[in-house]
Write a protein that holds these residues in place. Sequence first.
Motif, PDB file in Angstrom:
ATOM      1  N   THR A 141      43.863  54.341  40.170  1.00  0.00           N
ATOM      2  CA  THR A 141      43.969  53.109  39.392  1.00  0.00           C
ATOM      3  C   THR A 141      44.589  51.997  40.231  1.00  0.00           C
ATOM      4  O   THR A 141      44.122  50.852  40.223  1.00  0.00           O
ATOM      5  N   TRP A 144      42.106  50.705  42.886  1.00  0.00           N
ATOM      6  CA  TRP A 144      41.020  49.883  42.341  1.00  0.00           C
ATOM      7  C   TRP A 144      41.531  48.481  41.989  1.00  0.00           C
ATOM      8  O   TRP A 144      40.899  47.479  42.328  1.00  0.00           O
ATOM      9  N   CYS A 145      42.682  48.427  41.320  1.00  0.00           N
ATOM     10  CA  CYS A 145      43.234  47.125  40.939  1.00  0.00           C
ATOM     11  C   CYS A 145      43.618  46.314  42.184  1.00  0.00           C
ATOM     12  O   CYS A 145      43.437  45.080  42.215  1.00  0.00           O
ATOM     13  N   GLU A 148      40.422  44.873  43.694  1.00  0.00           N
ATOM     14  CA  GLU A 148      39.917  43.752  42.904  1.00  0.00           C
ATOM     15  C   GLU A 148      40.768  42.507  43.125  1.00  0.00           C
ATOM     16  O   GLU A 148      40.249  41.389  43.171  1.00  0.00           O
ATOM     17  N   SER A 160      34.547  41.698  37.868  1.00  0.00           N
ATOM     18  CA  SER A 160      35.676  42.589  37.615  1.00  0.00           C
ATOM     19  C   SER A 160      35.283  43.629  36.573  1.00  0.00           C
ATOM     20  O   SER A 160      34.452  43.365  35.696  1.00  0.00           O
ATOM     21  N   LEU A 161      35.896  44.811  36.622  1.00  0.00           N
ATOM     22  CA  LEU A 161      35.638  45.799  35.573  1.00  0.00           C
ATOM     23  C   LEU A 161      36.097  45.279  34.217  1.00  0.00           C
ATOM     24  O   LEU A 161      35.557  45.664  33.174  1.00  0.00           O
ATOM     25  N   ALA A 162      37.099  44.407  34.215  1.00  0.00           N
ATOM     26  CA  ALA A 162      37.623  43.880  32.953  1.00  0.00           C
ATOM     27  C   ALA A 162      36.558  43.108  32.181  1.00  0.00           C
ATOM     28  O   ALA A 162      36.504  43.168  30.946  1.00  0.00           O
ATOM     29  N   ASN A 182      43.669  42.450  35.415  1.00  0.00           N
ATOM     30  CA  ASN A 182      43.954  43.755  36.013  1.00  0.00           C
ATOM     31  C   ASN A 182      44.502  44.747  34.991  1.00  0.00           C
ATOM     32  O   ASN A 182      44.408  45.962  35.189  1.00  0.00           O
ATOM     33  N   THR A 185      41.388  46.247  33.538  1.00  0.00           N
ATOM     34  CA  THR A 185      40.781  47.067  34.583  1.00  0.00           C
ATOM     35  C   THR A 185      41.538  48.374  34.760  1.00  0.00           C
ATOM     36  O   THR A 185      40.931  49.450  34.879  1.00  0.00           O
ATOM     37  N   VAL A 189      39.935  52.138  34.402  1.00  0.00           N
ATOM     38  CA  VAL A 189      39.903  53.065  35.536  1.00  0.00           C
ATOM     39  C   VAL A 189      40.695  54.329  35.223  1.00  0.00           C
ATOM     40  O   VAL A 189      40.233  55.446  35.487  1.00  0.00           O
TER      41      VAL A 189
END
Length: 531
Positions: A141, A144-145, A148, A160-162, A182, A185, A189
């Motif tokens: 996690t 990944w953050c 990003e 972004s995944l968000a 984040n 996100t 994740v």
Amino acid sequence: MIKLRPLKLTNNITYYTLSLLSGIFMGTTVAPIGAWFLAWVSLAPLWMLVVKFTPKTDKNYPSPPVLGFIWGIGYHGVAISWITGIHPMDWLGVPWLPSLIITVFCWAFISLWGGIFVSIWAVLMVRLDRGNPYLRVLIGTTLWCSLESLWSAGPLWWSSLAYTQSPYNLVILHLGQLSGPNTVTAVIVAFNGFIAEYLTQRREDAKEERKPHAKTSVSSVPLWFVNSHLILATTLLITSHLIGLILYSNPLNFTPNTALKIGIIQGNIPNKIKVLPQGLNRAMTAYTQGYLNLTNQGVQAVLTPEASLPIFVSKLAQTPLFDAIRERGVIAWIGAFGEQGSSYTNSLFTVLGNGEITSRYDKSKLVPLGEYIPFENVLGGIIQRLSPLEAHQVPGQVNQIFDTPFGRVIIGICYESAFAENFRYQAAMGGKFILSSSNDAHYTPAMANQHHAQDIMRAIETDRWAVRATNTGYSAFINPHGETLWKSGYNTYETHAETIYPRQTQTLYVRWGDWLMIVLLILGFLGWVSL
């Protein structure tokens, strides 16, 4: 032995295909498909494939970096496929074939760039793995953050995944008020990580069950529903949504004495004719008439789209729109070009009722190919002109403020909607509401919907009302909970007025920025060195 090689090759193809498909599924979470719920499981297959790689793994096992790379291409390639809408670039004076080549190159480059970031994540996951699944989720996690955050600090940022949850899952998007995008996100994740760890352990348990064991009086059948990873995943999902629901439930407190009625004009001027005499005349008529219609409705201010009048600010006083402003005395925020030496900026100006220009915001995040040429040494010869002006467009300064008679305002011009920190800073400096001025005419409706989704996130994170004026759609009014009060049609000429309520609240994110990133880094480091 010879027959095993084709089998291993087949297994590798299966793994690569699974990685690509799961990335594609993640890409379908945003417009035009909007399958947002798939974000909660689409990273899990890649996670399982990556953590399966250990020093004892067969040397023929697929490389984790390649698996990550393929997943990233699948996700970002599908999510930003709207970029193909820039072809044909006849509105930039580019011939059809070079336009196609440039379009494919840009789509491929951004997809590959996204693939590189996921590939780096996969490499670090393997390198930092200490064999503890709980620590693996924390580190995965955090990585990944972190990636990003690094990516969003550069010029190429969007997916972004968000934003996979916008505009559908408004409850989880309210976590953005805590530490920005984040936060969302991280939850996505971590949930995927716990699900992946659960499935990995269950698969290992199943293998153990198939092995012959001495009979015992106690059953060795695992209770899959009390698996700790599954419990943590469920707890995280429920808790995060409960926190989001609490934030979502906060009343907006409409204060009559702060009410502000704002109108927007969606000019619907095709880019192909926008800078030609025909387009400029059409724009003058559309925005002047729209301004007059809105002032008849009693608005206190009018917002126009990005570069609604594609002329220098020095020539605005000579336009019929300026004459209308002086006649009606209602403030207008006009998109036009600002002069900066021999260069120019894409800007938004505050024009008072007496015709005085009192504030200016210059777009700081420029669109590759749309406003500047990336790799100019390579592409500069193909694109003979990138804008209708002979001058060179330059970005505005970072950390600008925009004062108006209604107080300080948060400004985002087009592409800047993807950069949360830009909005956070302006909110921290006293911005009371958001004005988003854009032109998405050269893309597809999917891009316009994704752009709208980005502004929804910015409204929630800063706890501000947002007013969106676009050239061809989608213009909108959004409240601080991310709810769309009104949304325009696409490729239509429209005017609309709504009442908004300027606010001076400050979310944790506005006050402290992305503090969660620091916490994750500290916890990840402490956890890693302790094992």
